[in-house]
Design a protein around this motif. Structure first.
Motif, mmCIF file in Angstrom:
data_model
loop_
_atom_site.group_PDB
_atom_site.id
_atom_site.type_symbol
_atom_site.label_atom_id
_atom_site.label_comp_id
_atom_site.label_asym_id
_atom_site.label_seq_id
_atom_site.Cartn_x
_atom_site.Cartn_y
_atom_site.Cartn_z
ATOM 1 N N ASP A 100 0.739 -1.106 0.016
ATOM 2 C CA ASP A 100 -0.117 0.053 0.066
ATOM 3 C C ASP A 100 0.828 1.499 0.106
ATOM 4 O OD1 ASP A 100 -2.575 -1.520 0.085
ATOM 5 O OD2 ASP A 100 -2.775 -1.307 2.120
ATOM 6 N N ALA A 101 2.146 1.212 1.027
ATOM 7 C CA ALA A 101 2.707 2.247 0.740
ATOM 8 C C ALA A 101 3.630 2.606 -0.379
ATOM 9 C CB ALA A 101 3.733 2.215 2.010
ATOM 10 N N ALA A 102 4.097 1.450 -0.899
ATOM 11 C CA ALA A 102 4.889 1.424 -2.132
ATOM 12 C C ALA A 102 4.117 1.788 -3.422
ATOM 13 C CB ALA A 102 5.585 -0.054 -2.467
ATOM 14 N N ALA A 103 2.737 1.446 -3.280
ATOM 15 C CA ALA A 103 1.894 2.148 -4.522
ATOM 16 C C ALA A 103 1.914 3.558 -4.618
ATOM 17 C CB ALA A 103 0.627 1.605 -4.348
ATOM 18 N N GLU A 104 2.329 4.326 -3.560
ATOM 19 C CA GLU A 104 2.396 5.662 -3.721
ATOM 20 C C GLU A 104 3.728 6.278 -3.988
ATOM 21 O OE1 GLU A 104 -0.458 7.233 -3.109
ATOM 22 O OE2 GLU A 104 -1.596 5.315 -2.775
ATOM 23 N N VAL A 105 4.613 5.470 -3.933
ATOM 24 C CA VAL A 105 6.056 5.919 -4.291
ATOM 25 C C VAL A 105 6.572 5.488 -5.624
ATOM 26 C CG1 VAL A 105 8.468 5.728 -3.446
ATOM 27 C CG2 VAL A 105 6.510 5.428 -1.872
ATOM 28 N N PRO A 106 6.991 6.603 -6.375
ATOM 29 C CA PRO A 106 7.502 6.177 -7.803
ATOM 30 C C PRO A 106 8.859 5.649 -7.709
ATOM 31 C CG PRO A 106 7.889 8.762 -7.186
ATOM 32 C CD PRO A 106 6.856 8.092 -6.198
ATOM 33 N N PHE A 107 9.158 4.875 -8.728
ATOM 34 C CA PHE A 107 10.518 4.461 -8.981
ATOM 35 C C PHE A 107 11.189 4.818 -10.403
ATOM 36 C CE2 PHE A 107 7.495 1.156 -9.909
ATOM 37 C CZ PHE A 107 7.934 0.454 -11.059
ATOM 38 N N ASP A 108 12.354 4.506 -10.386
ATOM 39 C CA ASP A 108 13.042 4.868 -11.979
ATOM 40 C C ASP A 108 12.721 3.519 -12.633
ATOM 41 O OD1 ASP A 108 14.682 5.137 -14.066
ATOM 42 O OD2 ASP A 108 16.419 5.615 -12.892
ATOM 43 N N PRO A 109 11.837 3.850 -13.739
ATOM 44 C CA PRO A 109 11.623 2.382 -14.532
ATOM 45 C C PRO A 109 12.814 2.267 -15.476
ATOM 46 C CG PRO A 109 10.460 4.703 -15.524
ATOM 47 C CD PRO A 109 11.114 4.841 -14.025
ATOM 48 N N GLY A 110 13.716 3.018 -15.320
ATOM 49 C CA GLY A 110 14.946 3.024 -16.499
ATOM 50 C C GLY A 110 15.967 2.190 -15.767
ATOM 51 N N ALA A 111 15.903 2.178 -14.564
ATOM 52 C CA ALA A 111 17.017 1.315 -13.853
ATOM 53 C C ALA A 111 16.994 0.012 -14.060
ATOM 54 C CB ALA A 111 16.736 1.710 -12.097
ATOM 55 N N ARG A 112 18.240 -0.512 -13.781
ATOM 56 C CA ARG A 112 18.519 -1.916 -14.111
ATOM 57 C C ARG A 112 18.013 -2.773 -13.084
ATOM 58 N NH1 ARG A 112 24.209 -2.977 -16.833
ATOM 59 N NH2 ARG A 112 23.379 -5.116 -17.027
ATOM 60 N N TRP A 113 16.845 -2.794 -12.749
ATOM 61 C CA TRP A 113 16.279 -3.868 -11.593
ATOM 62 C C TRP A 113 16.687 -5.200 -11.775
ATOM 63 C CZ3 TRP A 113 15.160 -0.685 -7.658
ATOM 64 C CH2 TRP A 113 14.794 0.710 -7.910
ATOM 65 N N PRO A 114 17.010 -5.880 -10.845
ATOM 66 C CA PRO A 114 17.194 -7.511 -10.899
ATOM 67 C C PRO A 114 15.801 -8.009 -11.360
ATOM 68 C CG PRO A 114 17.016 -6.769 -8.606
ATOM 69 C CD PRO A 114 17.001 -5.480 -9.410
ATOM 70 N N THR A 115 16.207 -9.194 -12.112
ATOM 71 C CA THR A 115 15.083 -9.827 -12.602
ATOM 72 C C THR A 115 14.929 -11.389 -12.044
ATOM 73 O OG1 THR A 115 16.489 -10.626 -14.725
ATOM 74 C CG2 THR A 115 15.050 -8.699 -14.978
ATOM 75 N N ALA A 116 16.037 -11.729 -11.345
ATOM 76 C CA ALA A 116 16.324 -13.163 -10.939
ATOM 77 C C ALA A 116 15.078 -13.701 -10.157
ATOM 78 C CB ALA A 116 17.212 -13.308 -9.556
ATOM 79 N N LEU A 117 14.313 -12.917 -9.205
ATOM 80 C CA LEU A 117 13.124 -13.469 -8.826
ATOM 81 C C LEU A 117 11.689 -12.482 -8.727
ATOM 82 C CD1 LEU A 117 14.106 -14.638 -5.219
ATOM 83 C CD2 LEU A 117 13.460 -16.022 -7.261
ATOM 84 N N SER A 118 11.925 -11.449 -10.048
ATOM 85 C CA SER A 118 10.793 -10.365 -10.415
ATOM 86 C C SER A 118 9.632 -10.969 -10.806
ATOM 87 C CB SER A 118 11.458 -9.677 -11.128
ATOM 88 O OG SER A 118 11.873 -9.753 -12.322
ATOM 89 N N ASP A 119 8.494 -10.510 -10.910
ATOM 90 C CA ASP A 119 7.353 -10.659 -11.699
ATOM 91 C C ASP A 119 7.674 -10.663 -13.037
ATOM 92 O OD1 ASP A 119 4.794 -10.883 -12.960
ATOM 93 O OD2 ASP A 119 4.000 -9.771 -11.384
ATOM 94 N N PRO A 120 7.432 -11.717 -13.761
ATOM 95 C CA PRO A 120 7.898 -11.815 -15.316
ATOM 96 C C PRO A 120 7.010 -10.644 -16.096
ATOM 97 C CG PRO A 120 7.575 -14.058 -14.602
ATOM 98 C CD PRO A 120 7.195 -13.159 -13.278
ATOM 99 N N GLU A 121 6.005 -10.335 -15.460
ATOM 100 C CA GLU A 121 5.133 -9.534 -16.422
ATOM 101 C C GLU A 121 5.215 -7.923 -15.887
ATOM 102 O OE1 GLU A 121 1.045 -10.498 -16.744
ATOM 103 O OE2 GLU A 121 1.394 -12.583 -16.982
ATOM 104 N N GLY A 122 6.238 -7.684 -15.019
ATOM 105 C CA GLY A 122 6.474 -6.385 -14.297
ATOM 106 C C GLY A 122 5.064 -6.002 -13.757
ATOM 107 N N GLY A 123 5.374 -4.725 -13.400
ATOM 108 C CA GLY A 123 4.111 -4.104 -12.565
ATOM 109 C C GLY A 123 4.131 -2.734 -12.248
ATOM 110 N N PRO A 124 3.170 -2.160 -11.464
ATOM 111 C CA PRO A 124 2.987 -0.879 -11.145
ATOM 112 C C PRO A 124 3.986 -0.273 -9.785
ATOM 113 C CG PRO A 124 1.223 -1.641 -10.458
ATOM 114 C CD PRO A 124 1.832 -2.917 -11.194
ATOM 115 N N LEU A 125 4.193 -1.258 -9.124
ATOM 116 C CA LEU A 125 4.919 -0.897 -7.898
ATOM 117 C C LEU A 125 6.244 -1.777 -7.638
ATOM 118 C CD1 LEU A 125 4.544 -3.185 -5.354
ATOM 119 C CD2 LEU A 125 2.279 -2.133 -5.554
#
Length: 270
Positions: A100-125
């Motif tokens: 709920d808190a993270a949904a209110e916080v923007p993040f850098d979509p261009g950063a090289r976020w790790p994909t090892a255990l991430s949601d394969p479809e990505g998402g809004p938070l």
């Protein structure tokens, strides 16, 4: 003159990083995407959410400094209190507060976020992606905070299956896994605990219908994560894999999860 307050003290439990406590802060090797992660955690704290460490510094030697969060962290062999139904509910509530808190916080979509255990479809938070027992701080009997955000990445706000430990600790393909002779999960089985997770999180009926398939997908993502670490020559994951029977165990786990999807669905929705 160095004092006991200044001296580094190792913090145990991590499989992928060496973590030390230095007074009121934690010093650890920073991930490659640390600037973007630190910006997110700083903005997260500004929302009033206290269940995550706050960044303090990024040092030239490649280490980061974060606030040390006082409390209890369950480590293997897990204490009895960490394996109760109440703990499942408490961690689910913490995850919901974080989402709920993270949904209110923007993040850098261009950063090289790790994909090892991430949601394969990505998402809004920005999801934590590794909320195992070793990464939850308990305080005064409640799940107070999440730590170790190294694997955080964009995803959908849905609770992952709460496991006994990191993906490197292979799960048993049965409803009552043992964690050693003195550490056994309750015999009520996984359908019951999956229902507790959904109830504690406040999962909608529509998302409950999707959760069994999410569990199966998470198992596959975890399998690929472990295999990648082994192929990279990681000694910790290689040792655990050999000790617990090899990759075939993940395959048996997958078959067991698929076979029981209808049972999980009934437990979640009826």
């Amino acid at each position: 003159m160095e004092t006991g307050h200044d001296r580094d003290h190792p913090l145990h439990g991590g499989m992928m990083n060496t973590v030390r406590r230095r007074g009121d802060r934690v010093v650890r090797l920073a991930p490659d995407h640390a600037p973007a992660l630190h910006a997110f955690l700083t903005d997260l704290a500004a929302t009033g959410f206290t269940g995550a460490p706050r960044p303090l510094a990024l040092n030239p030697d490649g280490h980061e400094e974060l606030t040390y969060l006082e409390g209890d962290v369950a480590l293997p062999p897990f204490p009895a209190w960490a394996l109760t139904d109440r703990t499942v509910t408490l961690v689910a509530r913490l995850l919901r507060r974080y989402h709920d808190a993270a949904a209110e916080v923007p993040f850098d979509p261009g950063a090289r976020w790790p994909t090892a255990l991430s949601d394969p479809e990505g998402g809004p938070l920005l999801c934590h992606n590794d909320p195992c027992l070793e990464n939850v701080v308990f305080r005064d009997g409640c799940a107070f905070a999440l730590i170790d955000f190294d694997l955080a990445a964009p995803g959908r706000p849905r609770p992952p299956p709460l496991g006994r430990g990191r993906p490197g600790l292979l799960p048993r393909p049965d409803p009552g896994p043992r964690v050693g002779r003195r550490h056994r999960l309750p015999r009520r089985g996984r359908p019951h605990r999956l229902r507790l997770l959904a109830d504690g999180y406040g999962l909608s009926h529509a998302d409950r219908a999707l959760l069994p398939a999410t569990v199966v997908r998470y198992n596959e993502v975890s399998r690929a994560f472990v295999l990648d670490r082994v192929e990279r020559g990681d000694p910790v994951f290689t040792r655990d894999l050999e000790r617990l029977g090899g990759m075939a165990r993940w395959d048996r786990r997958r078959d067991w999860l698929i076979e029981r999807e209808p049972l999980f669905l009934r437990a979640l929705t009826e």
